[in-house]
Every structure is written in C-alpha cells, then in structure tokens.
Design a protein around this motif. Structure first.
Motif, mmCIF file in Angstrom:
data_model
loop_
_atom_site.group_PDB
_atom_site.id
_atom_site.type_symbol
_atom_site.label_atom_id
_atom_site.label_comp_id
_atom_site.label_asym_id
_atom_site.label_seq_id
_atom_site.Cartn_x
_atom_site.Cartn_y
_atom_site.Cartn_z
ATOM 1 N N GLN A 24 -43.256 -54.581 -39.396
ATOM 2 C CA GLN A 24 -42.261 -55.199 -38.514
ATOM 3 C C GLN A 24 -42.522 -56.686 -38.287
ATOM 4 O O GLN A 24 -41.583 -57.437 -38.056
ATOM 5 C CB GLN A 24 -42.224 -54.492 -37.164
ATOM 6 C CG GLN A 24 -41.692 -53.085 -37.255
ATOM 7 C CD GLN A 24 -41.702 -52.378 -35.913
ATOM 8 O OE1 GLN A 24 -42.312 -52.835 -34.944
ATOM 9 N NE2 GLN A 24 -41.048 -51.248 -35.850
ATOM 10 N N SER A 65 -31.999 -54.276 -39.498
ATOM 11 C CA SER A 65 -32.678 -55.136 -38.530
ATOM 12 C C SER A 65 -34.171 -54.871 -38.546
ATOM 13 O O SER A 65 -34.644 -53.851 -39.064
ATOM 14 C CB SER A 65 -32.121 -54.917 -37.124
ATOM 15 O OG SER A 65 -32.405 -53.604 -36.682
ATOM 16 N N GLN A 94 -38.634 -60.183 -30.286
ATOM 17 C CA GLN A 94 -37.568 -60.675 -31.155
ATOM 18 C C GLN A 94 -37.003 -59.557 -32.019
ATOM 19 O O GLN A 94 -37.713 -58.626 -32.374
ATOM 20 C CB GLN A 94 -38.098 -61.758 -32.110
ATOM 21 C CG GLN A 94 -38.648 -62.980 -31.419
ATOM 22 C CD GLN A 94 -39.128 -63.993 -32.434
ATOM 23 O OE1 GLN A 94 -38.364 -64.864 -32.817
ATOM 24 N NE2 GLN A 94 -40.366 -63.877 -32.871
ATOM 25 N N LYS A 95 -35.744 -59.721 -32.365
ATOM 26 C CA LYS A 95 -35.082 -58.815 -33.296
ATOM 27 C C LYS A 95 -34.212 -59.666 -34.210
ATOM 28 O O LYS A 95 -33.485 -60.547 -33.736
ATOM 29 C CB LYS A 95 -34.202 -57.810 -32.544
ATOM 30 C CG LYS A 95 -33.425 -56.866 -33.431
ATOM 31 C CD LYS A 95 -32.621 -55.884 -32.583
ATOM 32 C CE LYS A 95 -31.967 -54.815 -33.429
ATOM 33 N NZ LYS A 95 -31.290 -53.801 -32.574
ATOM 34 N N CYS A 113 -47.219 -55.061 -32.892
ATOM 35 C CA CYS A 113 -46.174 -54.475 -33.741
ATOM 36 C C CYS A 113 -46.778 -53.981 -35.045
ATOM 37 O O CYS A 113 -47.706 -54.591 -35.569
ATOM 38 C CB CYS A 113 -45.139 -55.538 -34.106
ATOM 39 S SG CYS A 113 -44.088 -56.026 -32.761
ATOM 40 N N THR A 121 -37.482 -55.423 -35.619
ATOM 41 C CA THR A 121 -37.749 -55.726 -34.212
ATOM 42 C C THR A 121 -39.252 -55.752 -33.969
ATOM 43 O O THR A 121 -39.982 -54.908 -34.485
ATOM 44 C CB THR A 121 -37.117 -54.654 -33.302
ATOM 45 O OG1 THR A 121 -35.708 -54.593 -33.578
ATOM 46 C CG2 THR A 121 -37.319 -54.975 -31.831
ATOM 47 N N CYS A 122 -39.694 -56.692 -33.159
ATOM 48 C CA CYS A 122 -41.084 -56.730 -32.712
ATOM 49 C C CYS A 122 -41.080 -57.035 -31.218
ATOM 50 O O CYS A 122 -40.559 -58.069 -30.792
ATOM 51 C CB CYS A 122 -41.876 -57.793 -33.465
ATOM 52 S SG CYS A 122 -43.589 -57.919 -32.893
ATOM 53 N N THR A 123 -41.645 -56.119 -30.432
ATOM 54 C CA THR A 123 -41.631 -56.300 -28.970
ATOM 55 C C THR A 123 -43.022 -56.364 -28.357
ATOM 56 O O THR A 123 -43.155 -56.296 -27.142
ATOM 57 C CB THR A 123 -40.816 -55.173 -28.301
ATOM 58 O OG1 THR A 123 -41.408 -53.923 -28.637
ATOM 59 C CG2 THR A 123 -39.352 -55.210 -28.740
ATOM 60 N N PRO A 126 -34.824 -58.126 -27.086
ATOM 61 C CA PRO A 126 -33.782 -57.156 -27.452
ATOM 62 C C PRO A 126 -33.818 -55.906 -26.584
ATOM 63 O O PRO A 126 -34.811 -55.571 -26.000
ATOM 64 C CB PRO A 126 -34.124 -56.813 -28.904
ATOM 65 C CG PRO A 126 -35.566 -57.161 -29.061
ATOM 66 C CD PRO A 126 -35.850 -58.253 -28.086
#
Length: 179
Positions: free
Chosen positions: A144, A132, A123-124, A140, A134-136, A179
């Motif tokens: 974040q 912004s 999510q971002k 994370c 972001t965590c992918t 994202p």
C-alpha cells in the motif's frame, strides 16, 4: 503561424491531467509539488495553495509529468524536491509519487504513496479506472505504501522491489487526505 501555435497550445492543454486534491481532514493541509526526479515534463504552474479542512484543489499537470506531491507539516523541511522528514532529523512528510504517460509501461501512469520521508497524513489515491490505494498509518502494508525510512523499496528487504507502486490508465486522478 499564430493558428499553429494556438492549435499546439490547445493540444498541450487537452493532453494534461487533473489531480484533484481533496482534504477530508479536520485541519488544513499544506502541500508542495516537486518535479523530482526531473526526467519528465516539468510542472511550471502556480504553487499548490494550502487546502482548508473540507476543501479541494484541482491541480493540472502536463502530459508526461513525473514528480511528487508531499504533505508539508510544520518543521518538516519537505519543500525542496520533497526531501526532508525523518531522513534529515525533521518532522515526517508523506507524499504521492507520479509518472504520467510512461513509455516504459505502454503510456500508462504509475503512482504510489510514499512514507519514506516519514508518515504525516492518511492518503488515498483513486485512479481513473476506479482502482485505489490507501494508507492510513505509518505501518501500512508494503503493498500500500513505501515504509518510513525504507529507501530500498523492498519493505526492508522482505519483499520484491516497488510492490507499493501501481499502474493505472493515463487520465485524471484524485488524492484524498484523511479518507
């Protein structure tokens, strides 16, 4: 009397915020909205529809809304107030958390990505000022996103409380999945 009601209704709509939910994932994303912790103005609109791959949805929340939007993968249990996930022995569910127009922070909005119930989707969040977060992944950094299972909000006791939380202007936000 009718004119006063009409003006009040228009002002309420004008003060609302749009959260654009954009799905860049190659799969559909199911989402649930919760008014938890139930100390802001409740959202009472329609449920968020499942968003297909490449699709988006504009969610309009009221001024001073305080709540969560959680990913709802199969078997997550993350439906009632976005509780479920790993804390209940169910599939994980990532979420975003919001406090719009908070008087505690000068009428700004605080927001974060939370994986406390487990990590389920990248999510971002994009704020109106272009900032912004972001965590992918489940790992994370704590600045974040809240980590899976960490209800202390302190990155497992290694950092300050709520370092994942951001403060941004009150306005319209975008959440991007994958994202």
């Amino acid at each position: 009397m009718f004119a006063a009601v009409l003006v009040a209704s228009l002002l309420a709509v004008a003060g609302a915020h749009t959260i654009t939910l954009r799905n860049n994932c190659p799969w559909g994303v199911g989402l649930t909205l919760s008014n938890f912790p139930h100390d802001g103005v409740d959202y009472s609109g329609p449920a968020i529809p499942d968003i297909p791959a490449g699709g988006s949805y504009n969610l309009v929340v009221p001024t001073r809304w305080n709540g969560r939007i959680c990913d709802r993968p199969p078997n997550s249990g993350c439906q009632n107030d976005c509780f479920g996930g790993i804390a209940f022995g169910e599939a994980a569910c990532s979420m975003t958390e919001w406090n719009f127009d908070s008087s505690n922070i000068g009428g700004n909005t605080d927001y974060d990505i939370s994986n406390i119930q487990g990590y389920s989707v990248p999510q971002k969040i994009i704020a109106p000022d272009g900032n912004s977060v972001t965590c992918t992944s489940a790992g994370c950094p704590c600045n974040q996103a809240y980590r899976p299972g960490d209800t202390s909000g302190t990155c497992g006791g290694t950092g300050p409380v709520d370092q994942a939380t951001r403060v941004g202007p009150s306005g319209d936000y975008t959440v991007v999945y994958c994202p």
